[in-house]
Motif scaffolding. Structure first.
Motif: not given
Length: 506
Positions: A117, A119, A121, A134-137, A166, A169, A172
């Protein structure tokens, strides 16, 4: 192989550890599960058996690679940093900086192949945590990528295939980001730094020194193929010095060790402090500056927050024009603008992926700016003087100046441990830039590697355009802003005085 102890060996990072005595700073995902060595911010995965056959014949500082992988940690103890021999999980982002709404690609190798995975930051203050998730795959399928390509001393992983894309967004917030890669079994982790840039008007533009970061990158630190602009390996696994190092390094490869560049924490220190106090920041990298993607007229000041040693001619020309047009410059480290470099495309055409510096051991003219008739002092007001093997006090001068206002600092006061790593000074026989006013705000004695007494200086001048140009002349300035164990409220106030003056000047 026996694991009787861990020996500090001479890697590209550790050979220069004296230059970065501060480590990386607070990163929330590292809490309680990493063991760094000597404050370098690098995990040392090498185990040395003092009784191993042939070890005594090796030169001091050489290393013996493990014949089998180390016993992995249990998942309950938290992930351990992947090494550069097995590359349990390592990766990079070909485009180190993207704008909101653009995609960022990750190319990752996993050995043995297994899911993993990512993550994401963002670095910032965030109540003292230092970053926020912020998000995790989703769970991604990991595979073993091909071995790095090696041409001479240049190592490249451009041929690794895409692991995850990715789309950033649009909402962001731009800034410094870190992708944390973790194997599904929870045993290994690595990092990929990247920048979300923007070109909106702002008071200050922060420039992350990715060109200098790559100059120090020895990936892979495997005793065979890795090379930086400082080191390479011989056929016996001994680390060679600058005369045998690479002349060209490639951006398309992971960073060695933990995957975070040497000196990256200096930039993170400034970011945490500046965002905590609400400064209006935009973000870019030095490769953006080189490529012409930075319009200095959109900012009141350009901030260079960390060690920024390697500069191309387009970078310097843009910064000189910015100063002459009224944009202020803030240099919060030392040994800035020392080497001149060139950036070139890969054979595939991808731009600015190859970094070349023709140091003294290569044919042709020296790549030192000062030996090419353009000493760095003509921009900074001071220039590189030497290394500082042991931190020394910064001795304040001209404390009636507005930069020292409300700090409580008195004339000749010593601020402990604030001359560290490397130091700049004023050279009377070197030309100065044009200025309307100029002042030295510190004059600090220290002893270099040979025991010779030298001195550090901090400089501020005002260009005829009205731009302020500040150079701290020490590696310790940014860590004093927001590094646990190193913060100094007097440096925090002085930096606020400087930035407030820049941001509020008409």
């Amino acid at each position: 192989m026996a694991t009787q102890g861990i020996r500090r060996w001479e890697s590209g990072a550790l050979a220069h550890a004296v230059s970065d005595p501060f480590g990386q700073g607070p990163l929330p995902w590292l809490r309680g599960s990493e063991h760094y060595f000597d404050g370098t911010g690098q995990v040392v995965p090498w185990y040395v058996d003092p009784d191993a056959e042939g070890l005594g014949a090796r030169e001091p500082g050489s290393l013996r690679l493990p014949e089998r992988p180390d016993t992995p940690p249990s998942p309950s103890s938290g992930p351990r940093t992947a090494d550069d021999v097995r590359c349990q999980i390592k990766g990079f982002a070909p485009d180190h900086a993207v704008a909101p709404g653009e995609p960022i690609d990750f190319r990752v190798t996993v050995d043995p192949p297994q899911p993993f995975t990512i993550d994401i930051y963002r670095i910032g203050h965030y109540g003292g945590d230092g970053a926020t998730l912020l998000t995790r795959s989703p769970e991604l399928m990991g595979s073993r990528q091909p071995a790095p390509l090696v041409a001479g001393r240049t190592v490249c992983c451009h041929h690794w295939w895409l692991s995850w894309r990715l789309p950033v967004p649009p909402a962001w917030q731009p800034g410094a980001h870190v992708a944390v890669l973790t194997t599904a079994d929870g045993r290994y982790r690595s990092h990929v730094p990247f920048t979300v840039r923007d070109n909106r008007r702002a008071d200050l533009l922060l420039l992350l020194p990715d060109i200098t970061w790559q100059a120090y990158n020895l990936f892979p630190e495997d005793g065979r193929t890795g090379a930086s602009l400082y080191h390479a390996w011989d056929s016996e696994g001994r680390l060679l010095g600058e005369e045998d190092a690479a002349l060209t390094v490639c951006f398309d490869r992971p960073y060695a060790g933990a995957g975070l560049p040497l000196h990256v924490g200096h930039a993170y220190d400034f970011i945490r402090w500046a965002e905590r106090y609400g400064y209006d920041l935009s973000y870019a990298t030095t490769r953006d500056l080189h490529a012409g993607r930075v319009d200095p007229s959109r900012y009141r000041g350009l901030v260079f927050p960390g060690h920024d040693e390697y500069w191309s001619a387009p970078m310097r020309a843009t910064v000189e024009r910015a100063r002459d047009d009224g944009t202020s410059l803030v240099f919060l480290s030392a040994n800035t603008m020392f080497w001149q470099v060139e950036l070139a495309p890969l054979p595939s055409g991808d731009p600015d992926r190859l970094l070349t510096c023709r140091k003294r051991h290569s044919p042709g003219r020296s790549a030192l700016w000062r030996e090419r008739g353009a000493p760095e002092q003509t921009v900074l007001g001071i220039q590189y003087g030497g290394r500082v093997p042991v931190p020394h006090p910064l001795v304040a001068r001209n404390t009636g100046h507005w930069l020292w206002e409300s700090t409580g600092v008195t004339e000749g006061e010593e601020l402990p441990r604030l001359v560290a790593g490397e130091a700049d000074r004023y050279y009377p026989r070197v030309p100065l830039p044009a200025y309307d006013s100029r002042i030295l705000l510190a004059h600090s004695p220290y002893r270099d590697d040979t025991g010779t007494l030298r001195h550090q200086e901090t400089s501020l001048y005002r260009a005829p355009s009205g731009a302020w140009v500040f150079a701290s002349g020490t590696f310790a300035w940014s860590p004093a802003l927001d590094r646990p164990g190193h913060t100094d409220p007097r440096i925090q106030q002085a930096t606020a005085n400087l930035l407030d003056r820049i941001c509020k000047d008409p």
